[in-house]
Every structure is written in C-alpha cells, then in structure tokens.
Design an enzyme around this catalytic site. Sequence first.
Site, PDB file in Angstrom:
ATOM      1  N   ASP A 239       0.846  -1.185   0.000  1.00 10.47           N
ATOM      2  CA  ASP A 239       0.000   0.000   0.000  1.00 10.47           C
ATOM      3  C   ASP A 239       0.893   1.252   0.000  1.00 10.47           C
ATOM      4  O   ASP A 239       1.860   1.299  -0.752  1.00 10.47           O
ATOM      5  CB  ASP A 239      -0.968  -0.041   1.203  1.00 10.47           C
ATOM      6  CG  ASP A 239      -2.132   0.937   1.072  1.00 10.47           C
ATOM      7  OD1 ASP A 239      -3.135   0.561   0.434  1.00 10.47           O
ATOM      8  OD2 ASP A 239      -2.028   2.053   1.593  1.00 10.47           O
ATOM      9  N   TYR A 388      -3.711  10.984   1.280  1.00 12.48           N
ATOM     10  CA  TYR A 388      -4.137  10.817  -0.114  1.00 12.48           C
ATOM     11  C   TYR A 388      -4.117  12.151  -0.848  1.00 12.48           C
ATOM     12  O   TYR A 388      -3.649  12.247  -1.991  1.00 12.48           O
ATOM     13  CB  TYR A 388      -5.530  10.198  -0.167  1.00 12.48           C
ATOM     14  CG  TYR A 388      -5.532   8.711   0.104  1.00 12.48           C
ATOM     15  CD1 TYR A 388      -5.608   7.787  -0.935  1.00 12.48           C
ATOM     16  CD2 TYR A 388      -5.419   8.225   1.398  1.00 12.48           C
ATOM     17  CE1 TYR A 388      -5.597   6.421  -0.689  1.00 12.48           C
ATOM     18  CE2 TYR A 388      -5.403   6.866   1.661  1.00 12.48           C
ATOM     19  CZ  TYR A 388      -5.485   5.967   0.614  1.00 12.48           C
ATOM     20  OH  TYR A 388      -5.451   4.618   0.859  1.00 12.48           O
ATOM     21  N   HIS A 445      -4.586  -7.870  -0.208  1.00 12.22           N
ATOM     22  CA  HIS A 445      -3.908  -6.588  -0.028  1.00 12.22           C
ATOM     23  C   HIS A 445      -3.131  -6.491   1.282  1.00 12.22           C
ATOM     24  O   HIS A 445      -2.058  -5.901   1.331  1.00 12.22           O
ATOM     25  CB  HIS A 445      -4.961  -5.474  -0.090  1.00 12.22           C
ATOM     26  CG  HIS A 445      -4.406  -4.106  -0.055  1.00 12.22           C
ATOM     27  ND1 HIS A 445      -3.677  -3.564  -1.084  1.00 12.22           N
ATOM     28  CD2 HIS A 445      -4.455  -3.132   0.916  1.00 12.22           C
ATOM     29  CE1 HIS A 445      -3.317  -2.324  -0.776  1.00 12.22           C
ATOM     30  NE2 HIS A 445      -3.771  -2.043   0.429  1.00 12.22           N
TER      31      HIS A 445
END
Length: 469
Positions: A239, A388, A445
């Site tokens: 990630d 983000y 993930h």
Amino acid sequence: MLRLQVLKEAFFGLDAVQQRLVVGSSALAAGGILAYIAHKRRQVKTIPLGEGWWGAGEKPLSEDEKIYPFQVQTSDEEIKDLHERIDRTRYSDPLEDSGFQYGFNSTHLQKVVSYWRHEFDWKKQVTVLNKFPHFKTKIEGLDVHFIHVRPSHRETRKVRPLMLVHGWPGSFYEFYKILPLLTENQDGLVFEVICPSIPGYGFSDAPHKKGFNSLAAARIFLTLMERLGFSQFYVQGGDWGSLITTNMAQMKPQCVKGLHLNMMMSGRGFKVLLSLMIGPYLPFLVGFSREDVRRLFPFFEKNVWEMLRESGYLHIQATKPDTAGCGLNDSPVGLAAYILEKFSTWSDFKNRDLVDGGLERKFSLDDLLTNVMIYWTTGSIVSSMRFYKENLQSNLDARVDAKTGIFVPTGFAAFPNELMHVPKSWAQIKYRNIYSYTFMPRGGHFAAFEEPQLLANDLIQFVRKVEKS
C-alpha cells in the site's frame, strides 16, 4: 536531401579501402553511442532528499534527537466514552440480498459492534500492543512512533536491519504476526525489525502543515534508521508503504540493501499498451506468463471496472478528506464500518457477495477491532486520510520519483487478490534490478496481516539472494 546527396557522392568517390575505413569508423561510433546509452541507463540515479518542517509554528534552531520509550495506554474514561457512543448509534436497514455490495452490511455491522461493546477487551489488547518495545523520537517537528524488535538470541549470527512500512487503513499492528517469524533464527538469517507509524497515523504526530507526502515520509524514515545507527538495511512495504520504501531506495540507494514489496503501481507507456493488445493472444512475445494472463484479463473487468467499484474512498480522501473524516472521527461505529469494509473486500473481491463480508475468514474480530481502536483512540483517521490528498493533488506521474528508476535489488510478492496485478515485465520498466518475483498462492492486499508465513518466507528467500550476490 541536398546534404545526403553530397555525402553519397563523396562516399562513392572514395576507393574501396577508404570506403571500408569510413564504414568501420561509423560502426565504431554507433557502437560507442549505444554503449554510452546502456551505461547511462545502468547508472544509479537518485532523487533529492529535500527537507521539511511539519511541526506547529516556526522551525526552532535545534531539535531534540533523543529516542524515548513509549507505552500504549488507556483509561476507564476512554472506554466509557467509547461505550456511550456505541450505545447511541443509529443503524440503517440494508437492502435485501445485498451482501457487502453496497458497503458494510448494517445487519452484520450490528453483530460486530455487539462483540465490540460487550466482549472485546481493549485493556487486554493494549497489553498485546505493548508486548513489543515502543519508542518515539522527534524528526522534522513530529514525534515519530515506532516499534523496535531485536532478535532474542543474537549469538554470532549476522543480524540484518529491516524496516516494515504499513499503509491505509492499516497500522504497525499489521506486522505483529510476522515479527516473530523474522526475529527468530531462520537457518542463520535473522532480522532486527523497525515498524514505524506513518506521520498522521496512529501514535505518530500528524503534520501541522500542508504538503506531507510519501517523499517527506521516506526522508523521515531514512533519518529514523540513521538515528538508530543503521547505515545499511532492508525495507519492505505494501500500500502506501510500497511507495514510501520505494522513495527511500531512490533517495539513498547506498543505504537500502534490498527493497521488498507486496504491491506495485501499474506501469504506463507504449510497452504496457502493446502488451495489453498482444498479451491475451501471444503472451510470450510481451513477457507475460500464463499466470499473468489469468490475473490480468479480461483487462477492463479486472483492472478498470473493479478499480472504479473500489476507489470511491480514494476520490473523497484525495479531494475533501476533512469533510468525511469529521464524521468518522466522531462515530466509532462509522469508523469501524469504513475501515473494516476494506479488510473485507481487499482480501477478496468475492467477499462482497457475502452477508458477513468474509471478515473472519482471514482475521479475528479482536485483531480487526484493535486496528480500528488505534485509529479511534489517537483520533488519527482525518490525518491519515489527508495523506491521499497530499500525494494525489498533483500528477503523480510528473513527480521526480515517477521519472526515476529504482536500482537497488528488488523483490516482489504478487498476491492473487491484490487490488491490481503488475506483471514482472511491467515492474521492470521502473524497478531495474529485480532479484525475485513470486506468484503467491493465496492472499490479498493486507499480506502481513493475512498471510504472515507466506510473506515472511518470500522476504527471507529474497534477502538470501541479495546476500549471496
């Protein structure tokens, strides 16, 4: 055209020996140019280290560089407040037969929350969190939290320093099951492991200023490793951790002995486009294996439509994180639904069809809720979401790190249920020194959280290859 004609007449006006000399000289020149290009391509390039100050107010003349022990703590008041907020939760009714297709199914959410309220023991989990040594140190105005786990029996074995970096919506707790596998003797190979919390996540301070992105995090983590006395070390990430550790390798390749990833960003350009056109029919021509074809195609369904279904959160967090974040920071149940939905779907897209989201197929509720509690008790959901926006508010492809290759030894564990599959031929466009590329048999993930043994095995075999080279 006139110049070409003059050159042509001059060449044919020479005798045979002179013509051969001209041709030979041209070939040597062309070979030299090609050799120079190849040399430049092999040359290790770096990106600027940069500098920053993320604390409140102005940067002081000096900063305390000491490392302090830290312990996770809680109180009866904290738990009481949590329970009162849970008791006041308003639930909506799910659509019939909707599973997790619309997000976290509210019927199952009530079951999870009931466990959280009546059976989950946060004080017990705090003890679990404190079983590994925690520390904090001030870097660029921020208290940076990390755990530091040394092997129990060093003896005469060489200990390899290793940093593990998490992503969103995870935390340092993702690595608790893999830590014993790495710090215990593996046929002479053993690691000393550092797991930091990204600033703005968990127990690391949140930046007070705009602009804190993966490059800033990478620089801070390089400073942390230097402060701990490590001049060379390995790094591993998934990630956001994959981008941060990649940036670390780009900034100081002389320090990063090896880079191991379980997630990569998809490549772009003509080579990728060509491979998408030819790959389904003649995969060997574009460097695809049968497994690549199985994971990639049909491309639009697996890599475009699926990403559209799963990336709504990304657009919110990359544009207006504070708006959605203030609701999550105020409601523990809202926070749990938002975070746990990712642990459901990102482990396996098929979990969307299940009423319980398949949550307990890979995780225990205690582990999942411990991760949620790290966000809840630190109030870090908003600052974690801002990461983000800081990374995606400008074109990532235009950043200096996107234009710079990675030359350190690299290993990649390709888990089948990762959000997007990146074939080795694509990875090689940017990662120029791949020592190991493994198709993992299962997992998604959250690799260290889901399949700690598989990830540990792949990391260990990668390090062995690097050490032998």
